[in-house]
Design a protein around this motif. Sequence first.
Motif, PDB file in Angstrom:
ATOM      1  N   SER A  95       0.878  -1.105   0.186  1.00  0.00           N
ATOM      2  CA  SER A  95       0.031   0.054  -0.090  1.00  0.00           C
ATOM      3  C   SER A  95       0.905   1.267  -0.069  1.00  0.00           C
ATOM      4  O   SER A  95       2.143   1.211   0.135  1.00  0.00           O
ATOM      5  CB  SER A  95      -0.851   0.161   1.453  1.00  0.00           C
ATOM      6  N   GLY A  96       0.251   2.393  -0.291  1.00  0.00           N
ATOM      7  CA  GLY A  96       0.919   3.796  -0.078  1.00  0.00           C
ATOM      8  C   GLY A  96       1.350   3.868   1.281  1.00  0.00           C
ATOM      9  O   GLY A  96       2.659   4.421   1.357  1.00  0.00           O
ATOM     10  N   GLY A  97       0.575   3.747   2.170  1.00  0.00           N
ATOM     11  CA  GLY A  97       0.812   3.972   3.617  1.00  0.00           C
ATOM     12  C   GLY A  97       1.887   3.028   3.699  1.00  0.00           C
ATOM     13  O   GLY A  97       3.044   3.302   4.820  1.00  0.00           O
ATOM     14  N   ILE A 100       5.234   4.578   2.827  1.00  0.00           N
ATOM     15  CA  ILE A 100       5.786   5.911   3.638  1.00  0.00           C
ATOM     16  C   ILE A 100       6.148   5.408   4.837  1.00  0.00           C
ATOM     17  O   ILE A 100       7.166   5.921   5.506  1.00  0.00           O
ATOM     18  CB  ILE A 100       4.380   6.483   4.052  1.00  0.00           C
ATOM     19  N   LEU A 122      -3.946  12.526   3.730  1.00  0.00           N
ATOM     20  CA  LEU A 122      -4.966  11.680   3.965  1.00  0.00           C
ATOM     21  C   LEU A 122      -4.392  10.851   5.499  1.00  0.00           C
ATOM     22  O   LEU A 122      -3.403  10.700   5.431  1.00  0.00           O
ATOM     23  CB  LEU A 122      -5.308  10.724   2.829  1.00  0.00           C
ATOM     24  N   PRO A 124      -3.637   7.733   5.804  1.00  0.00           N
ATOM     25  CA  PRO A 124      -2.565   6.858   6.063  1.00  0.00           C
ATOM     26  C   PRO A 124      -1.498   7.621   6.435  1.00  0.00           C
ATOM     27  O   PRO A 124      -0.354   6.784   6.586  1.00  0.00           O
ATOM     28  CB  PRO A 124      -2.634   6.171   4.907  1.00  0.00           C
ATOM     29  N   VAL A 125      -1.280   8.701   6.260  1.00  0.00           N
ATOM     30  CA  VAL A 125       0.105   9.428   6.315  1.00  0.00           C
ATOM     31  C   VAL A 125       0.571   9.705   7.854  1.00  0.00           C
ATOM     32  O   VAL A 125       1.367   9.210   8.259  1.00  0.00           O
ATOM     33  CB  VAL A 125       0.057  10.817   5.513  1.00  0.00           C
ATOM     34  N   SER A 167       3.253  15.747   2.004  1.00  0.00           N
ATOM     35  CA  SER A 167       2.238  15.133   1.205  1.00  0.00           C
ATOM     36  C   SER A 167       1.735  16.162   0.046  1.00  0.00           C
ATOM     37  O   SER A 167       1.292  17.319   0.505  1.00  0.00           O
ATOM     38  CB  SER A 167       1.148  14.681   2.268  1.00  0.00           C
ATOM     39  N   ASP A 193       5.300  12.231  -0.116  1.00  0.00           N
ATOM     40  CA  ASP A 193       3.948  11.425  -0.294  1.00  0.00           C
ATOM     41  C   ASP A 193       3.162  11.906  -1.641  1.00  0.00           C
ATOM     42  O   ASP A 193       2.694  12.870  -1.716  1.00  0.00           O
ATOM     43  CB  ASP A 193       3.009  11.611   0.646  1.00  0.00           C
ATOM     44  N   ALA A 195       1.183  10.184  -3.290  1.00  0.00           N
ATOM     45  CA  ALA A 195      -0.142   9.434  -3.824  1.00  0.00           C
ATOM     46  C   ALA A 195      -0.888  10.122  -4.925  1.00  0.00           C
ATOM     47  O   ALA A 195      -1.752   9.401  -5.538  1.00  0.00           O
ATOM     48  CB  ALA A 195      -0.914   9.147  -2.477  1.00  0.00           C
ATOM     49  N   HIS A 196      -0.825  11.543  -5.087  1.00  0.00           N
ATOM     50  CA  HIS A 196      -1.944  12.313  -6.183  1.00  0.00           C
ATOM     51  C   HIS A 196      -0.932  12.933  -7.085  1.00  0.00           C
ATOM     52  O   HIS A 196      -1.476  13.596  -7.881  1.00  0.00           O
ATOM     53  CB  HIS A 196      -2.694  13.232  -5.307  1.00  0.00           C
ATOM     54  N   SER A 217       1.159   5.550  -4.346  1.00  0.00           N
ATOM     55  CA  SER A 217      -0.002   4.588  -3.905  1.00  0.00           C
ATOM     56  C   SER A 217      -0.524   3.939  -5.319  1.00  0.00           C
ATOM     57  O   SER A 217      -0.820   4.639  -6.310  1.00  0.00           O
ATOM     58  CB  SER A 217      -1.088   5.383  -3.230  1.00  0.00           C
ATOM     59  N   GLN A 219      -3.798   2.530  -5.169  1.00  0.00           N
ATOM     60  CA  GLN A 219      -4.977   2.223  -4.829  1.00  0.00           C
ATOM     61  C   GLN A 219      -5.941   2.808  -5.897  1.00  0.00           C
ATOM     62  O   GLN A 219      -5.568   3.280  -6.637  1.00  0.00           O
ATOM     63  CB  GLN A 219      -5.176   2.986  -3.409  1.00  0.00           C
ATOM     64  N   LYS A 222      -6.070   6.510  -7.522  1.00  0.00           N
ATOM     65  CA  LYS A 222      -5.110   7.076  -7.838  1.00  0.00           C
ATOM     66  C   LYS A 222      -4.848   6.806  -9.434  1.00  0.00           C
ATOM     67  O   LYS A 222      -5.540   6.315 -10.042  1.00  0.00           O
ATOM     68  CB  LYS A 222      -3.733   6.693  -6.963  1.00  0.00           C
ATOM     69  N   GLY A 229      -1.834  -1.201  -3.330  1.00  0.00           N
ATOM     70  CA  GLY A 229      -0.122  -1.283  -3.705  1.00  0.00           C
ATOM     71  C   GLY A 229       0.426  -0.006  -3.399  1.00  0.00           C
ATOM     72  O   GLY A 229      -0.157   1.076  -3.221  1.00  0.00           O
TER      73      GLY A 229
END
Length: 422
Positions: A95-97, A100, A122, A124-125, A167, A193, A195-196, A217, A219, A222, A229
């Motif tokens: 996962s992205g989490g 990190i 988000l 998970p950070v 992030s 981070d 993720a975006h 991420s 997920q 994304k 993942g």
Amino acid sequence: MQRTGPRFLNLACLPAQVFMKAEAHPAFMHGPRLRRALTSVPPLPKDALEAAASVLASGHLFRYGEHAAEGTWVARLERAFAEHLGARFAVAVNSGGSAIHLAMRSLGLGQGDVVAMNAFTLAPVPGAVEHLGATVALVDIDEDLRCDLDDLKRCFVEQRPKAFLLSHMRGHVADMDAIVAMCTAHDVALIEDCAHTLGATYDGKPTGRFGIAGCFSLQTWKQINAGEGGILVTDDEDLAARAILASGAYMLHAQHGTPPSEDVVQRWAASTPNLSMRLNEVAAAVALPQLATLEERNARWRTIHDRFAAGLANLPDLRLPVTLPKVLPAPTSLQFVADLPAEVLQEKLDACAERGVPIKWFGRPTPLGFTSVHRHWGYVPTRPLPKGDAVLAGLCDVRLPGDLSDEDVDTIVAVVRLAFGH
Ligand SMILES: *Cc1c(COP(=O)(O)O)cnc(C)c1O
């Protein structure tokens, strides 16, 4: 198609409560209405389906094997990611989490350490910091949703964090020149981070490449959808080795796509526990073909975003965050800040939802669907944020599926203008 017409103009003069009942009232049946779901996910491309089917048929769903002559899908994804970002190493995890968490852990951070974090992110950070046993130091954000540089400096001086977890939340990339300079001056490790921001650049350089590690991420919401993942990229061989070992390599680290040399891995092998955070083969097989089409999909996403943003111009109570000139974004959503009392804003968002355009709101007293903010994270030492709290109170968020047509975007614009126009 429901486009803006005379009826639209008439509706714009009516109070918001009227729209909430619009469905029931025949006179309002012809206003703008989005006929497709904004929550839907575009189907996976054919090559991703075929790749996943071949993995399933083979039975080799685990990333490691004693058979892997030409390399597994996860290893191929790692090589492709490292190449795409110009990084020496890429480590795929579940996962992205996790990416990190492993980046911070592999820097040797843990209990008692302070990690600075911009407050707009988000869950998970902060969760990844908590997982480490370290302490979050929240940094304020400015009116454009970027890290507030004055507050970052204050944090570095007063709280002496070992790392800054930056992030790029919702794709809003901050002033990276200033941030890198400040991290260097204060000897703070920078972890991004992203993720975006897969495919976004600052001054021509990909996000994820400004600090010691960049985390992505895979997920579903994304730029690349593998369900779950994460990928960590770095040029640091010790960080890569520790992340590989901690992700759970079972002595099969040589099967990674971009493994550091054996002596580097052995430096850390005995002291690194197996945390079992591996990516699986099906997810990698689904993800890899999507990386190949990333740039064209990001280009379409930018068009969707910019068309939407242009359509919101000149609405009295709405403001769009400004993107820095050096940033080429990779937006998968659009944010605007509404300067309205909470009850009025809620009515307008209800009116949009009635017409098929669900809009998330970070100012809600209780969090709903991905929109929690720092005061909802009971495990984080929080405080009122002078700038950020004012922005978050009016912050609205619209997800943009990559298969929206121009006509869909125009309908969304018409719905928002109808609700927010005077
Ligand atoms: C999605 C996301 C992550 C990682 O999420 P996972 O669900 O763990 O992959 C991290 N940061 C932000 C800002 C995100 O949106």
